[in-house]
Every structure is written in C-alpha cells, then in structure tokens.
Design a protein around this motif. Sequence first.
Motif, PDB file in Angstrom:
ATOM      1  N   UNK A   1      38.022  32.025  32.660  1.00 40.69           N
ATOM      2  CA  UNK A   1      37.379  33.442  33.306  1.00 40.69           C
ATOM      3  C   UNK A   1      35.935  33.299  33.177  1.00 40.69           C
ATOM      4  N   UNK A   2      35.011  32.869  32.027  1.00 40.72           N
ATOM      5  CA  UNK A   2      33.755  32.777  32.090  1.00 40.72           C
ATOM      6  C   UNK A   2      33.226  31.795  33.242  1.00 40.72           C
TER       7      UNK A   2
ATOM      8  N   UNK B   1      43.813  34.676  34.800  1.00 42.38           N
ATOM      9  CA  UNK B   1      43.888  34.246  33.567  1.00 42.38           C
ATOM     10  C   UNK B   1      45.078  34.943  32.717  1.00 42.38           C
ATOM     11  N   UNK B   2      45.201  36.189  32.637  1.00 45.10           N
ATOM     12  CA  UNK B   2      46.131  37.020  31.974  1.00 45.10           C
ATOM     13  C   UNK B   2      47.749  36.534  32.233  1.00 45.10           C
TER      14      UNK B   2
ATOM     15  N   UNK C   1      36.309  36.605  42.110  1.00 40.59           N
ATOM     16  CA  UNK C   1      35.798  37.842  41.839  1.00 40.59           C
ATOM     17  C   UNK C   1      36.320  38.171  40.383  1.00 40.59           C
ATOM     18  N   UNK C   2      35.696  39.235  39.546  1.00 42.02           N
ATOM     19  CA  UNK C   2      36.212  39.569  38.270  1.00 42.02           C
ATOM     20  C   UNK C   2      37.545  39.812  37.959  1.00 42.02           C
ATOM     21  N   UNK C   3      38.065  40.741  38.726  1.00 43.30           N
ATOM     22  CA  UNK C   3      39.449  41.300  38.878  1.00 43.30           C
ATOM     23  C   UNK C   3      40.530  40.096  39.200  1.00 43.30           C
ATOM     24  N   UNK C   4      39.970  39.454  40.033  1.00 41.82           N
ATOM     25  CA  UNK C   4      41.197  38.198  40.468  1.00 41.82           C
ATOM     26  C   UNK C   4      41.287  37.325  39.255  1.00 41.82           C
TER      27      UNK C   4
ATOM     28  N   UNK D   1      44.269  34.162  44.150  1.00 46.58           N
ATOM     29  CA  UNK D   1      42.662  34.037  43.806  1.00 46.58           C
ATOM     30  C   UNK D   1      41.863  34.737  45.016  1.00 46.58           C
ATOM     31  N   UNK D   2      40.796  35.640  44.691  1.00 46.07           N
ATOM     32  CA  UNK D   2      39.997  35.972  45.687  1.00 46.07           C
ATOM     33  C   UNK D   2      38.562  35.377  45.548  1.00 46.07           C
ATOM     34  N   UNK D   3      38.146  34.542  46.548  1.00 46.10           N
ATOM     35  CA  UNK D   3      36.957  33.718  46.107  1.00 46.10           C
ATOM     36  C   UNK D   3      35.725  34.607  46.670  1.00 46.10           C
ATOM     37  N   UNK D   4      34.659  34.256  46.283  1.00 49.57           N
ATOM     38  CA  UNK D   4      33.178  34.647  46.505  1.00 49.57           C
ATOM     39  C   UNK D   4      32.249  33.530  46.674  1.00 49.57           C
TER      40      UNK D   4
END
Length: 203
Positions: A47-48, A74-75, A66-69, A198-201
Amino acid sequence: MLLSHVPGMFTHPDAEWELIKKEHSNPGRIYFTYIGILALIGPVCAFISTTQFGWRVGDGELIKLTTMSSIQLNVLTYIAILAGVFGLGWMIDWMSKTYGSGHDEYAANGIALAAYSCTPLFLAGFVSLYPVPWVNMLAYMVAAAYAGYLIYDGLPHVLGIDQDRAFFFSGAILTVGLVYLVTTRVGTVIVWNLGFAPVFVSG
C-alpha cells in the motif's frame, strides 16, 4: 509470544520446530498472534509503495495506484494470505495420515507447520517497499525456496514423519501450494471483473 519463533526459523530451525511441537498452540492463537500480524507486512508495504512511491516500466512515466484502489486490493490480498495458510495447514493435517502421522482433531500441527514455514514469505513483504518487479520476484523466489526447506525440515519434528517420507510429503504440500497460487490468479481476474480492478494514476 509466538513471534519469538521468527529468529529461530532462520538461525536454528530444528530446535525451533521442537519448541513449536511442544507448544501445540491452537489454530486461533496462531492466527491472532502470528499469522495475522506477519501477514500484514506485505499488504501494508505494498500500500505504501504503490500509493507513495509508484513504479516505472522501462522509460515510461511514474505510475501509482489511487488510495482507495490500493486499499481494496491489499485487503483482498490479506484475506487471500489468511485463507491460503489455513487451507494449506488443513491439507497438511489431512494428508499426514497417509504418510504415517497421527491426525490432529483441530489441525493444530498442520496449521502450525504451514504458518511457521511461511515466515520467509511473510518477511519478504518488506521488499514491496521497493516497487521494482524483478527485485520483488527475486526476493519472493528466495523466500519460497527457504519456505519449502522449512516444510521439509519441520515434518519430522512437528508431525513425526520419517525423513524419507517427509521428502515426498513436502513435494505434495508444495503441489497444493502451487494449486492455490493458480487459484488465486484466476480469482484475481474474476475479482477485477467484479469492479475491483486497479485504478492507476500518473505520478
């Protein structure tokens, strides 16, 4: 505390397996005080790295999640690890009867063997902080090789299986592990299609 077994799995595994056999901790205790803690290393580090550091493919631009993705993925990874260790431990206990070991009503010995053998894989999760694919792959390959050795080494101590049978039994256990790995890959595709892709930025 069960985490005290971590150093011993690398410095003197034979003696550590004997201590684990004597403890005969129930699966719930192993999960809450060992697996549940160490299994967090990989997902937290991933996540980090995926949200803060990102990675590049060749000379391409920096990519992040993105943080939410990243949280979602990871959950799900954490859940898959917990399920995988339980499944492997249950299968070890179930198959052990064929190889001359006594059956454990609560699969405690099988789950203990799976949990402590996976210690190198849990700790390899720290490498996720350095999101370079080939580095991560190499680290996990080395960890998987040592985990395989720990399974082979632990069978005579924890389950009382003689060395000759332990060789073939460890092969069967690794086969189960590979089947689970393939299953998780297929499951990943299904989960992504259900809206958890996954949502990439750009970094």
